[in-house]
Structure formats: C-alpha cells, structure tokens
Design a protein around this motif. Sequence first.
Motif, PDB file in Angstrom:
ATOM      1  N   ASN A   1       3.294  10.269  -9.685  1.00 44.51           N
ATOM      2  CA  ASN A   1       2.548  10.901 -10.428  1.00 44.51           C
ATOM      3  C   ASN A   1       1.887  12.074 -10.569  1.00 44.51           C
ATOM      4  OD1 ASN A   1       1.284  10.210 -13.306  1.00 44.51           O
ATOM      5  ND2 ASN A   1      -0.528   8.816 -12.303  1.00 44.51           N
ATOM      6  N   LEU A   2       1.249  12.699  -9.136  1.00 47.61           N
ATOM      7  CA  LEU A   2       0.177  13.429  -9.229  1.00 47.61           C
ATOM      8  C   LEU A   2       1.166  14.644  -8.949  1.00 47.61           C
ATOM      9  CD1 LEU A   2      -2.148  12.635  -6.381  1.00 47.61           C
ATOM     10  CD2 LEU A   2      -2.392  12.830  -9.213  1.00 47.61           C
TER      11      LEU A   2
ATOM     12  N   LYS B   1       2.292   1.603  -3.447  1.00 45.42           N
ATOM     13  CA  LYS B   1       1.434   2.335  -4.468  1.00 45.42           C
ATOM     14  C   LYS B   1       1.253   2.947  -4.217  1.00 45.42           C
ATOM     15  CE  LYS B   1      -3.237   1.601  -6.144  1.00 45.42           C
ATOM     16  NZ  LYS B   1      -4.968   0.655  -5.461  1.00 45.42           N
ATOM     17  N   HIS B   2       1.170   4.020  -2.799  1.00 43.01           N
ATOM     18  CA  HIS B   2       0.159   5.378  -2.413  1.00 43.01           C
ATOM     19  C   HIS B   2       2.151   6.483  -2.686  1.00 43.01           C
ATOM     20  CE1 HIS B   2      -3.089   5.067   0.571  1.00 43.01           C
ATOM     21  NE2 HIS B   2      -2.537   4.201  -0.440  1.00 43.01           N
TER      22      HIS B   2
ATOM     23  N   LYS C   1       0.340  -1.127   0.140  1.00 36.75           N
ATOM     24  CA  LYS C   1       0.268  -0.050  -0.143  1.00 36.75           C
ATOM     25  C   LYS C   1       0.608   1.515  -0.032  1.00 36.75           C
ATOM     26  CE  LYS C   1      -4.281  -1.449   2.065  1.00 36.75           C
ATOM     27  NZ  LYS C   1      -5.083  -1.290   3.862  1.00 36.75           N
TER      28      LYS C   1
ATOM     29  N   GLN D   1       3.593   6.215  -5.635  1.00 36.53           N
ATOM     30  CA  GLN D   1       3.592   6.139  -7.100  1.00 36.53           C
ATOM     31  C   GLN D   1       2.654   7.298  -7.361  1.00 36.53           C
ATOM     32  OE1 GLN D   1       3.474   1.862  -7.320  1.00 36.53           O
ATOM     33  NE2 GLN D   1       5.492   1.329  -7.989  1.00 36.53           N
ATOM     34  N   GLU D   2       1.524   6.807  -6.501  1.00 35.60           N
ATOM     35  CA  GLU D   2       0.327   8.379  -6.982  1.00 35.60           C
ATOM     36  C   GLU D   2       1.249   8.855  -6.328  1.00 35.60           C
ATOM     37  OE1 GLU D   2      -2.735   6.617  -4.686  1.00 35.60           O
ATOM     38  OE2 GLU D   2      -3.125   4.960  -6.218  1.00 35.60           O
ATOM     39  N   ASN D   3       1.324   9.734  -5.118  1.00 33.29           N
ATOM     40  CA  ASN D   3       1.590  10.459  -5.638  1.00 33.29           C
ATOM     41  C   ASN D   3       2.650  11.636  -6.026  1.00 33.29           C
ATOM     42  OD1 ASN D   3       0.576  11.178  -2.956  1.00 33.29           O
ATOM     43  ND2 ASN D   3       1.347  10.457  -1.739  1.00 33.29           N
TER      44      ASN D   3
ATOM     45  N   ARG E   1       1.906  15.175 -12.464  1.00 31.23           N
ATOM     46  CA  ARG E   1       1.045  16.254 -13.337  1.00 31.23           C
ATOM     47  C   ARG E   1       1.220  17.512 -13.112  1.00 31.23           C
ATOM     48  NH1 ARG E   1      -3.714  12.256 -12.158  1.00 31.23           N
ATOM     49  NH2 ARG E   1      -5.116  14.343 -12.894  1.00 31.23           N
TER      50      ARG E   1
END
Length: 87
Positions: free
Chosen positions: A62-63, A55-56, A52, A58-60, A66
């Motif tokens: 990515n954000l 994953k978090h 988890k 990687q999401e951060n 962006r």
Amino acid sequence: MSASLAHQHNLAQRMEELESRRKQVDDLWNKLEAADAELANQQQAAEKASAKAIKHKQENENLLQRLMNAIKSRNSMRGRLGNMTGD
C-alpha cells in the motif's frame, strides 16, 4: 519352595513387571501430551507470525502504491508547469 509358593512368587514378579511397564506407559503418555501441547502452541505462534507478515506485506504494498502515485502526480505537475512556462 512348594509349587504354590513358586507360583505366588512368579505372580508377584509379573505384577511388579506390569506395574513397571504401566508406569513407563504413563510417562510416555504424559510426554506425548506435553509434546502435543507444545506443537499446538508452536502452530498458533506460527499462524500469528504468518498473519503479521501478511499484514506487513500488505502495508508495504500500500505504501509503495501511494509512493508511486505521488511520483506520477509530481511528474504530471512538472509536465503541466513546464508547458505553462514554455519550457
């Protein structure tokens, strides 16, 4: 007490001792198995938590990428608009 009775008495005492030690071994074995199961559960929970967290992260990332791209795009547009208006 005859020698035979004394011998039987000693054997009975040793059998009681052995039975007591067998129970101790069984109890310790059960505790070991319970601890092993608990360790497996904790390891599984740690692996899930780690997945988890990855994953978090990687999401951060990515954000953040962006957001940085959006800022670059905005700055680029400002520069083009400034050139068009003569600023």
